[in-house]
Design an enzyme around this catalytic site. Sequence first.
Site, mmCIF file in Angstrom:
data_model
loop_
_atom_site.group_PDB
_atom_site.id
_atom_site.type_symbol
_atom_site.label_atom_id
_atom_site.label_comp_id
_atom_site.label_asym_id
_atom_site.label_seq_id
_atom_site.Cartn_x
_atom_site.Cartn_y
_atom_site.Cartn_z
ATOM 1 N N HIS A 107 11.421 51.292 5.113
ATOM 2 C CA HIS A 107 10.828 50.699 6.317
ATOM 3 C C HIS A 107 11.627 51.247 7.494
ATOM 4 O O HIS A 107 12.832 51.505 7.356
ATOM 5 C CB HIS A 107 10.990 49.183 6.357
ATOM 6 C CG HIS A 107 10.340 48.434 5.237
ATOM 7 N ND1 HIS A 107 10.958 48.214 4.045
ATOM 8 C CD2 HIS A 107 9.122 47.842 5.152
ATOM 9 C CE1 HIS A 107 10.147 47.500 3.253
ATOM 10 N NE2 HIS A 107 9.030 47.280 3.898
ATOM 11 N N ASP A 110 14.959 49.653 7.944
ATOM 12 C CA ASP A 110 15.936 49.805 6.850
ATOM 13 C C ASP A 110 16.874 50.937 7.226
ATOM 14 O O ASP A 110 18.064 50.917 6.896
ATOM 15 C CB ASP A 110 15.277 50.245 5.528
ATOM 16 C CG ASP A 110 14.298 49.233 4.983
ATOM 17 O OD1 ASP A 110 14.434 48.046 5.299
ATOM 18 O OD2 ASP A 110 13.403 49.662 4.233
ATOM 19 N N GLU A 238 -1.111 48.332 0.181
ATOM 20 C CA GLU A 238 -0.466 47.686 -0.972
ATOM 21 C C GLU A 238 -0.968 46.252 -1.096
ATOM 22 O O GLU A 238 -0.566 45.385 -0.314
ATOM 23 C CB GLU A 238 1.060 47.735 -0.767
ATOM 24 C CG GLU A 238 1.830 47.179 -1.931
ATOM 25 C CD GLU A 238 3.339 47.284 -1.700
ATOM 26 O OE1 GLU A 238 3.807 48.299 -1.134
ATOM 27 O OE2 GLU A 238 4.036 46.332 -2.077
ATOM 28 N N GLU A 274 1.425 47.178 -7.005
ATOM 29 C CA GLU A 274 2.739 46.645 -7.395
ATOM 30 C C GLU A 274 2.585 45.618 -8.525
ATOM 31 O O GLU A 274 1.729 44.733 -8.467
ATOM 32 C CB GLU A 274 3.417 46.005 -6.174
ATOM 33 C CG GLU A 274 4.747 45.363 -6.506
ATOM 34 C CD GLU A 274 5.625 45.118 -5.289
ATOM 35 O OE1 GLU A 274 5.532 45.902 -4.319
ATOM 36 O OE2 GLU A 274 6.391 44.159 -5.306
ATOM 37 N N ASP A 302 4.392 50.448 -7.050
ATOM 38 C CA ASP A 302 5.698 49.835 -6.851
ATOM 39 C C ASP A 302 6.078 49.169 -8.165
ATOM 40 O O ASP A 302 5.400 48.235 -8.627
ATOM 41 C CB ASP A 302 5.653 48.796 -5.719
ATOM 42 C CG ASP A 302 5.891 49.437 -4.360
ATOM 43 O OD1 ASP A 302 5.912 50.678 -4.281
ATOM 44 O OD2 ASP A 302 6.059 48.686 -3.375
ATOM 45 N N ASP A 313 7.341 36.068 -6.051
ATOM 46 C CA ASP A 313 7.605 37.494 -6.165
ATOM 47 C C ASP A 313 9.099 37.695 -6.462
ATOM 48 O O ASP A 313 9.913 37.735 -5.547
ATOM 49 C CB ASP A 313 7.234 38.106 -4.796
ATOM 50 C CG ASP A 313 7.056 39.597 -4.850
ATOM 51 O OD1 ASP A 313 7.038 40.155 -5.949
ATOM 52 O OD2 ASP A 313 6.923 40.198 -3.774
ATOM 53 N N ASP A 315 10.532 40.272 -7.996
ATOM 54 C CA ASP A 315 10.951 41.677 -7.826
ATOM 55 C C ASP A 315 12.085 42.082 -8.771
ATOM 56 O O ASP A 315 13.063 42.719 -8.360
ATOM 57 C CB ASP A 315 11.391 41.947 -6.372
ATOM 58 C CG ASP A 315 10.210 42.113 -5.432
ATOM 59 O OD1 ASP A 315 9.072 42.271 -5.908
ATOM 60 O OD2 ASP A 315 10.438 42.088 -4.208
ATOM 61 N N ASP A 345 10.448 49.065 -6.320
ATOM 62 C CA ASP A 345 10.484 47.958 -5.360
ATOM 63 C C ASP A 345 11.036 46.743 -6.107
ATOM 64 O O ASP A 345 10.325 45.784 -6.407
ATOM 65 C CB ASP A 345 9.068 47.709 -4.822
ATOM 66 C CG ASP A 345 9.094 46.837 -3.584
ATOM 67 O OD1 ASP A 345 10.182 46.350 -3.236
ATOM 68 O OD2 ASP A 345 8.029 46.636 -2.965
#
Length: 442
Positions: A107, A110, A238, A274, A302, A313, A315, A345
């Site tokens: 991003h 980031d 996404e 994802e 992802d 989520d 992750d 991700d």
Amino acid sequence: MSIVLGDREYFKDVKKIKFEGKDSKNPFSYRFYDENKIVLGKKMGEHFKFAVAYWHSFVNPGNDPFGVGTKSFPWSKSSDPFQNACDKMDAAFEFISKLGLKHFCFHDFDLIEEGSSLSESEKRLEKITSYAKEKIKESDINVLWGTANLFSNPRYMNGAATNPEFDILSVAAAQVKNALDVTIELGGENYVFWGGREGYMSLLNTDMKRELDHLAKFLHLSKDYARSQGFKGCFFIEPKPMEPTKHQYDFDAATVIGFLEHYGLDKDFKLNIEVNHATLASHTFQHELQVAANSNMLGSMDANRGDYQNGWDTDQFPNNIYEIVESLLVIIQSGGFQGGGINFDAKTRRNSIDLNDMFYSHIGAIDLFAKGLLITEKILNDSEYSKLLQERYASFDVGKGKDFEDGKISMKDLYQHASKLKEPKLISGRQELFENIINRYI
Ligand code: XUL
Ligand code: CO
């Protein structure tokens, strides 16, 4: 001004990760991932195009709603945001190259902390982009995709492109323009739109139709701008059904495809699927991949996993070989990703605080996909799987069934065919047999 690249080594204990074969007990080795091995007609590395996610690995210190971060990264310790950003980038490039990977995703903020104004953020991004360009030049690491963070800043609490306030929509547009510029400048292969807060919390205060029209206009303008700047890559949407908003507009693959087709965006946009978003939408990951592939829109994925007991989520890094093999069957049979690859991700758990944990998590996930690919090759080449699947539809390969598929028969023809039949014979779906074949190779 000439750019001096940092020379500090952040992951001193770890040498470049090598393929050592399946009997290796070295936790810093690949047991299955052999980048140049040809599997199903292509190098393993080319099948996957693995990417490290900048945000989870180099930015997020492990904070959660109940506590602050637990991870004290040795980079980003300076009071100067540019110095921090350079340190972080040095660490990222060292990490990616020690894993033997060639891609990362980011991003905008980031890369470097957002400034207090648009022009300050823009200056910061320009500086770190020049630094990144040098890092890319002296390595073989590239950008799989870039994106803009349109969800963290409080100004986006009511959405970005779907915000009811025009001023906020235009600030979001300026941010996307800058993120596109950075992605293009760094030779990024793709650009992602994840609808961070594009959705609603209550329909009572929401004009959904108007917000969706705005989102489509916003995406058209973004695409036209990027194309005018020479961007040749793919745009990905996404899907995610919920979180952070109660209802996200990009709910799942089918919803997004309908939206793209309705608004004439289907020629330029594909999907980034994802795992944990698929399961939040009450689908399997395989289902979402297949829906995208059916429309020739399987752009990228992802990689992560959710938790059977939790409804959010999480992750986590992927570790479920059944899920990966079934997914690879879809990916391989539909011809692979269009433009994209596999972006991790995923984040290490909040209590996985050692730098080495970053390696264990990525090595495990990379090896999982490699092992999955070898299994998929066997299922497709050595087993009766494809034949059994084809046989299930054999009645459409000949005669009237074929005429139906070719559009050569009318409703009346179908009626006449049915009238001549006795009750058709029931044929088993043999699901357990299919499952046994997959298990035979795992
Ligand atoms: C959020 C998510 C994002 C996108 C990029 O759930 O997946 O990290 O991938 O904005
Ligand atoms: Co994602």
